[in-house]
Design a protein around this motif. Structure first.
Motif, PDB file in Angstrom:
ATOM      1  N   TRP A   1     -52.439  14.500 -25.127  1.00  0.00           N
ATOM      2  CA  TRP A   1     -52.478  14.626 -23.670  1.00  0.00           C
ATOM      3  C   TRP A   1     -51.085  14.753 -23.069  1.00  0.00           C
ATOM      4  CZ3 TRP A   1     -56.531  16.399 -21.534  1.00  0.00           C
ATOM      5  CH2 TRP A   1     -57.789  16.135 -22.088  1.00  0.00           C
TER       6      TRP A   1
ATOM      7  N   GLY B   1     -52.881  10.102 -27.405  1.00  0.00           N
ATOM      8  CA  GLY B   1     -51.912  10.102 -26.305  1.00  0.00           C
ATOM      9  C   GLY B   1     -50.928  11.241 -26.419  1.00  0.00           C
TER      10      GLY B   1
ATOM     11  N   ARG C   1     -54.876   6.100 -31.356  1.00  0.00           N
ATOM     12  CA  ARG C   1     -54.543   6.060 -29.933  1.00  0.00           C
ATOM     13  C   ARG C   1     -53.262   6.840 -29.649  1.00  0.00           C
ATOM     14  NH1 ARG C   1     -51.266   3.845 -26.582  1.00  0.00           N
ATOM     15  NH2 ARG C   1     -50.143   2.769 -28.254  1.00  0.00           N
ATOM     16  N   ARG C   2     -52.276   6.687 -30.517  1.00  0.00           N
ATOM     17  CA  ARG C   2     -51.016   7.406 -30.329  1.00  0.00           C
ATOM     18  C   ARG C   2     -51.199   8.907 -30.490  1.00  0.00           C
ATOM     19  NH1 ARG C   2     -46.118   5.157 -33.659  1.00  0.00           N
ATOM     20  NH2 ARG C   2     -45.190   6.824 -32.426  1.00  0.00           N
TER      21      ARG C   2
END
Length: 327
Positions: free
Chosen positions: A28, A25, A21-22
């Protein structure tokens, strides 16, 4: 025993999911940081009526330095562990990426075929990918070569549509084209050097050093340019408008964009980040359409779509963690 094993597996799964997830993230964030660069024309159009490009960039760096110097003082202990390799990377980022690349690209536009210069500048991701492989030993995502071709095709359509801008291949072999290649190499290299430095320093420290270290070189460039300073009279409405746009230029496409960009770069491979930076021309096209009423064509919309598809697919492929950087 069964319960213990199950607990361990769930914990490992959660850790892996969080890392992924990191990483996603971070990717993006790089997209957002580069997209903010596209807001540059909103401020620069007004500023260019009174100041040269070199003067604008110098004043922008001075404004940001007022914020960056206290940050560097606060984080000064980080600088003690820097070696010559890191100093060279920082100078490459600030002198090469911030100053010289812009100068080379501007010179290329004025001394060569405009379309050839723009087209050759799109080779920036290739330089970044090669350097990331050589210096950072990065492994590329699955199908990266195909995705790179699609992204470059989308960027081409954003610039030229379905037309062939080069009438004769010998137009590439000109001073302007060589200058554009130099700018592309410096910008691509800056992405790689930035990835190296966020493995050593906090992202806000890297951002601050980029602007502060560029000041001496930009001062020399502005001084040797010899252009007159045509700032409006103090206290007038025109002076207030220029000042507000200068501050906006420094804080939005300048400071904020790079803070977000380097934050994202902490968990994003340089070879992947260089494709994320293609959000910059996309936003530039949108702003030209919405603000300056320059119509977007069908091929440009198709190029826009192709780039976003590539960004989405690479985001889905982001590895659990970025490769370790040797300090």
């Amino acid at each position: 025993m069964g319960n213990v094993n199950t607990g361990t597996q769930v914990g490992s799964y959660n850790a892996d999911a969080e890392a992924k997830r990191r990483a996603r993230g971070g990717f993006w964030l790089v997209v957002l940081g580069a997209a903010l660069w596209g807001a540059d024309p909103l401020f620069r159009v007004i500023l260019l009526k009174n100041l040269s490009s070199a003067q604008i960039v110098l004043l922008e760096h001075i404004i940001i330095a007022l914020i960056a110097i206290p940050v560097l003082w606060k984080n000064r202990l980080e600088l003690r562990g820097l070696g010559w390799r890191h100093v060279g990377a920082l100078l490459f980022i600030s002198w090469g990426g911030s100053a010289l690349a812009t100068v080379l690209f501007t010179m290329g536009l004025s001394s060569g075929n405009l379309n050839a210069v723009l087209l050759l500048q799109k080779l920036q991701p290739l330089f970044a990918i090669i350097l990331a492989s050589l210096l950072l030993k990065e492994k590329l995502p699955r199908h990266f070569g195909k995705l790179l071709v699609v992204a470059l095709a989308g960027t081409y359509m954003l610039t030229f549509g379905f037309t062939l801008p080069i009438g004769h291949w010998n137009e590439f072999i000109q001073v302007g084209s060589l200058l554009s290649l130099g700018a592309a190499a410096l910008w691509g290299g800056s992405t790689v050097m930035g990835r190296l430095m966020v493995g050593k320093l906090k992202y806000e420290t890297v951002t601050s050093l980029r602007f502060v270290l560029a000041l001496p070189l930009l001062t020399i460039i502005t001084w040797t340019e010899g252009a007159a300073w045509n700032m409006p009279s103090f206290g007038t409405g025109e002076f207030a408008l220029v000042s507000l746009n200068l501050i906006g230029q420094a804080l939005l496409p300048g400071l904020l964009s790079l803070l977000v960009y380097y934050k994202g770069l902490t968990t994003t491979k340089a070879s992947v980040a260089t494709l994320a930076e293609l959000s910059f021309p996309m936003v530039g096209v949108l702003i030209n359409w919405i603000v300056f009423q320059q119509m977007v064509t069908g091929p440009q919309l198709l190029g826009f779509l192709l780039i976003w598809v590539v960004l989405f697919l690479i985001s889905r492929q982001q590895s659990a963690s970025a490769p370790p950087i040797q300090s």
